[in-house]
Design a protein around this motif. Sequence first.
Motif, PDB file in Angstrom:
ATOM      1  N   ALA A   1      38.160  19.057 -17.117  1.00  0.00           N
ATOM      2  CA  ALA A   1      36.709  18.860 -17.106  1.00  0.00           C
ATOM      3  C   ALA A   1      36.193  19.152 -15.704  1.00  0.00           C
ATOM      4  N   VAL A   2      34.956  19.617 -15.628  1.00  0.00           N
ATOM      5  CA  VAL A   2      34.348  19.873 -14.329  1.00  0.00           C
ATOM      6  C   VAL A   2      32.834  19.745 -14.464  1.00  0.00           C
ATOM      7  N   GLN A   3      32.235  19.080 -13.489  1.00  0.00           N
ATOM      8  CA  GLN A   3      30.782  18.925 -13.454  1.00  0.00           C
ATOM      9  C   GLN A   3      30.328  18.989 -12.002  1.00  0.00           C
ATOM     10  N   LEU A   4      29.330  19.840 -11.724  1.00  0.00           N
ATOM     11  CA  LEU A   4      28.777  19.959 -10.380  1.00  0.00           C
ATOM     12  C   LEU A   4      27.360  19.399 -10.389  1.00  0.00           C
ATOM     13  N   CYS A   5      27.155  18.343  -9.604  1.00  0.00           N
ATOM     14  CA  CYS A   5      25.868  17.652  -9.557  1.00  0.00           C
ATOM     15  C   CYS A   5      25.286  17.727  -8.149  1.00  0.00           C
ATOM     16  N   TRP A   6      24.001  17.412  -8.077  1.00  0.00           N
ATOM     17  CA  TRP A   6      23.361  17.226  -6.779  1.00  0.00           C
ATOM     18  C   TRP A   6      22.302  16.147  -6.882  1.00  0.00           C
ATOM     19  N   LYS A   7      21.933  15.652  -5.728  1.00  0.00           N
ATOM     20  CA  LYS A   7      20.784  14.743  -5.618  1.00  0.00           C
ATOM     21  C   LYS A   7      19.839  15.377  -4.616  1.00  0.00           C
ATOM     22  N   VAL A   8      18.684  15.820  -5.111  1.00  0.00           N
ATOM     23  CA  VAL A   8      17.708  16.482  -4.255  1.00  0.00           C
ATOM     24  C   VAL A   8      16.943  15.422  -3.469  1.00  0.00           C
ATOM     25  N   PRO A   9      16.239  15.802  -2.391  1.00  0.00           N
ATOM     26  CA  PRO A   9      15.455  14.813  -1.648  1.00  0.00           C
ATOM     27  C   PRO A   9      14.490  14.059  -2.563  1.00  0.00           C
ATOM     28  N   GLY A  10      14.604  12.752  -2.589  1.00  0.00           N
ATOM     29  CA  GLY A  10      13.736  11.934  -3.421  1.00  0.00           C
ATOM     30  C   GLY A  10      14.103  11.931  -4.889  1.00  0.00           C
ATOM     31  N   GLY A  11      15.252  12.512  -5.265  1.00  0.00           N
ATOM     32  CA  GLY A  11      15.621  12.609  -6.668  1.00  0.00           C
ATOM     33  C   GLY A  11      16.771  11.695  -7.041  1.00  0.00           C
ATOM     34  N   VAL A  12      17.330  11.926  -8.228  1.00  0.00           N
ATOM     35  CA  VAL A  12      18.492  11.186  -8.705  1.00  0.00           C
ATOM     36  C   VAL A  12      19.623  12.171  -8.933  1.00  0.00           C
ATOM     37  N   LEU A  13      20.825  11.664  -9.048  1.00  0.00           N
ATOM     38  CA  LEU A  13      21.981  12.515  -9.271  1.00  0.00           C
ATOM     39  C   LEU A  13      21.878  13.171 -10.646  1.00  0.00           C
ATOM     40  N   GLU A  14      22.050  14.499 -10.684  1.00  0.00           N
ATOM     41  CA  GLU A  14      21.961  15.251 -11.936  1.00  0.00           C
ATOM     42  C   GLU A  14      22.818  16.504 -11.837  1.00  0.00           C
ATOM     43  N   THR A  15      23.217  17.012 -12.989  1.00  0.00           N
ATOM     44  CA  THR A  15      23.860  18.319 -12.998  1.00  0.00           C
ATOM     45  C   THR A  15      22.890  19.348 -12.429  1.00  0.00           C
ATOM     46  N   ILE A  16      23.370  20.217 -11.548  1.00  0.00           N
ATOM     47  CA  ILE A  16      22.472  21.203 -10.948  1.00  0.00           C
ATOM     48  C   ILE A  16      21.872  22.056 -12.064  1.00  0.00           C
ATOM     49  N   PRO A  17      20.546  22.042 -12.226  1.00  0.00           N
ATOM     50  CA  PRO A  17      19.933  22.748 -13.357  1.00  0.00           C
ATOM     51  C   PRO A  17      20.034  24.268 -13.223  1.00  0.00           C
ATOM     52  N   ARG A  18      19.978  24.900 -14.344  1.00  0.00           N
ATOM     53  CA  ARG A  18      20.042  26.358 -14.406  1.00  0.00           C
ATOM     54  C   ARG A  18      18.982  27.032 -13.551  1.00  0.00           C
ATOM     55  N   ARG A  19      17.773  26.471 -13.511  1.00  0.00           N
ATOM     56  CA  ARG A  19      16.679  27.121 -12.787  1.00  0.00           C
ATOM     57  C   ARG A  19      16.926  27.188 -11.285  1.00  0.00           C
ATOM     58  N   HIS A  20      17.891  26.399 -10.773  1.00  0.00           N
ATOM     59  CA  HIS A  20      18.198  26.411  -9.344  1.00  0.00           C
ATOM     60  C   HIS A  20      19.456  27.216  -9.025  1.00  0.00           C
ATOM     61  N   LEU A  21      19.963  27.957 -10.003  1.00  0.00           N
ATOM     62  CA  LEU A  21      21.157  28.771  -9.812  1.00  0.00           C
ATOM     63  C   LEU A  21      20.829  30.235 -10.075  1.00  0.00           C
ATOM     64  N   CYS A  22      21.336  31.112  -9.225  1.00  0.00           N
ATOM     65  CA  CYS A  22      21.057  32.549  -9.329  1.00  0.00           C
ATOM     66  C   CYS A  22      22.378  33.307  -9.261  1.00  0.00           C
ATOM     67  N   PRO A  23      22.618  34.268 -10.160  1.00  0.00           N
ATOM     68  CA  PRO A  23      23.904  34.977 -10.148  1.00  0.00           C
ATOM     69  C   PRO A  23      24.049  35.976  -9.002  1.00  0.00           C
ATOM     70  N   ARG A  24      22.960  36.282  -8.287  1.00  0.00           N
ATOM     71  CA  ARG A  24      23.055  37.245  -7.194  1.00  0.00           C
ATOM     72  C   ARG A  24      23.721  36.621  -5.969  1.00  0.00           C
ATOM     73  N   PRO A  25      24.539  37.395  -5.269  1.00  0.00           N
ATOM     74  CA  PRO A  25      25.141  36.870  -4.030  1.00  0.00           C
ATOM     75  C   PRO A  25      24.105  36.824  -2.913  1.00  0.00           C
TER      76      PRO A  25
END
Length: 797
Positions: free
Chosen positions: A265-289
Amino acid sequence: MRRFLLSLCCTVLPLCCTASAQDSSPALARGKAIYEQQCQSCHGVNGTGSKEVPSPLFGDRAVAELADLIDRTMPEGAPQECVGEDARAVAEWMQQAFYSPEAQARLNPPRVELARLTVSQYRNAVADLSTSFRWQQTPGAERGLNASYFAGRSHRRDRQVLQRLDSQIHFQFGSSSPDGEKLSEDAFAVTWDGSLIPRETGWYDFTLRTENGARLYVNDRNTPLIDAWVRSGNDTEFHGRRYLLSGRLYPIKLDWFKFGEKTAAVQLCWKVPGGVLETIPRRHLCPRPSPDVLVVETPFPPDDRSAGYERGTSVSREWDEAATAAAVEAADKIVASINDLARLRDGGDRAQKIREFAVNFVERAFRRPLDDTLRQKYVDTQFAAAKSDDEGLRRIVILALKSPRFLYRETTGADDDYDRAARLSFALLNSLPDPQLLEAAKSGKLNNPDELRKHARRLAADPRSRARLVEFLRAWLNLDRLQELDKSDHAHPDFTPEIAADLRTSLELSLEHAANSAGGDFRALLNSDSIFMNDRLAKFYNAALPVPAASATDTPGSPAAEFQLVQFEPEHRAGIVSHPFLLSGLAYLETSSPIHRGVFVSRGLLGRGVKPPPIAVAPTAPELSPDLNTRERVTLQTSPDMCVNCHNLINSLGFALENFDAVGRYRNEEKGRPVDASGQYLQRSGRLVRFTGARELAEFLAESEETQRSFVRQLFHHMVQQPVLAWGPNAVDELNETFTSSRLQMQELQAEIAVRAALRGWSPAPPATAARTFNSTPASRLPFSSETQLQQPAKLR
């Protein structure tokens, strides 16, 4: 000095003439005569005050409000002597002569102040200094990460058997494999690779959950942020932190493998400033290097915000020490990355390439070419004094980043094309000019407003400028004061921290949507009938999502994990005014708060000055007046004479939002009686506007000239970090004309503000006022303020 005095005369004399011309009209002349006869003995010439009434007269009351106040209360002891048309005439003359901010600007013209870089500008400038030597990348439209699946535990290319785009990193493989035909369930590996798009500037906490082996790289392709490749013990959760700047892409890579474990199993999470711990959403991920970004993490003392916006107009010992530490941090990172930055791997003379890099670095830091004297001082002398090329480069970077030529926006008042390029860029990007803008400065084209406007519109489309606009919208809505939404478990037991975090994300997405839409229509912020919701919010607010709700076992990227733009109670709501996040934040633990909501609308949106209460008054607890609803209780509490002047304005605006409870849910009744959501507002023009409910209030605000002017003024202050009236008492009027003629397009307003800022810079103060620069710190005592001091680098640590 002569040029400064000439410019001062050219600024002040027309303003004085304008004031005299205004006094010559019959109505204003009558008002002036009455003021001199009945008011001047107490309030002084031009409202400056006297021994009897020492406080000066100025403010932002409309003529109608000012006339009403005079009619009821002035002259003191004999208010019947100045009523009706006389009171109106006095109010009109006061407004034009000295009372309004514009009149004050005519009498006491504000100056464009010498300013250092703010903390945000410093971090962005250093980041762009680094990235200007690397290849560039834009986010594109596709979201998710490239996923390469390998047979066995190795990540070798010849073992790759599957390539796809994964929306998130959140997988429960169990005892199986992602592909039973190509991958063994006993041993397989995955690499997720691409770029990270942060939501806002600040610290991000990353959490990696896995019982298998993994390494996470964030904004550093050589050193892992989290290294769980070889594990001992039973730990399955690992943590790391990164400081990220908004408007940029950051490389991210996760190498992961299963070898011999019973499950995977693997899960990558983050806590943004002022936020709560969550799986990093798709909208914040980009396939381009994307390349690494040099982000300075040294803590700085906060910038001055006493004027309502960040300013770099004060220098303290703490700030100077932070700037030194940050310069050392940047120098260490640049020397460590010099092979990539100076392209040393391409071959050639290493020493020559490092020297060429050093010259280019200093020129980009100073925003202009180096003459022979500066090149000798900042580059040649440092290499000559160093024991190695790397040591020389380190000295040069520290010296350049501690120089006032980098730290201060303008140091000479020369007002040439390079200064204009810097003003334009800092206004739009909060950072250094890009190569195209510097090339235009080099060719001498930037004294032409049309040429400046062309570059301003180009930069307004840059992701950094869009992020800066969203940053302003957060400040405009004062979101920093709503970091935590907490509600009573008794009254609202289903309002969880996750709901609060989702609400903030929903509002953030609405702001981004408005900023990134074609042109950025300002009215869409105020009259949109749609908001962003995910499955959790839709259930809480009983809204319908276009896609059926997903279950908790759905794969990453499912509707449960994604926000969608949905129509939400369009008959009752409109735009940000009725967004549940703001309604919840501007409320008490159990009840709504018309006062907080009214202050938000009056001060934040309409730009009205609201004084703090003369004494601290605790709100009347609902249980002390159980038969009264919220509107009745607030009306009773604010009825005393010392409250009523301000609360007539505040309460009436807040009452229009009374259909929404403490968590932003719509209601028709409170305490068994229909909610009264009627309100009114006396405009500066004297016209009374009436509205009922959030939608009518929002429709008024969207078309109100006062809302637009307030938005213009606040955006100018955020972008330029100088008082807008330093550009003349008509500056807001002229910018608002541009705004309305562009059909209220925010990006066009951004460009026009930047152009105006570029065309006028700081001028050296005359000797009498020079010592007041930087909060009474003489210029001779500023850190590294003289050429003599510049000859020595900062202390190396």
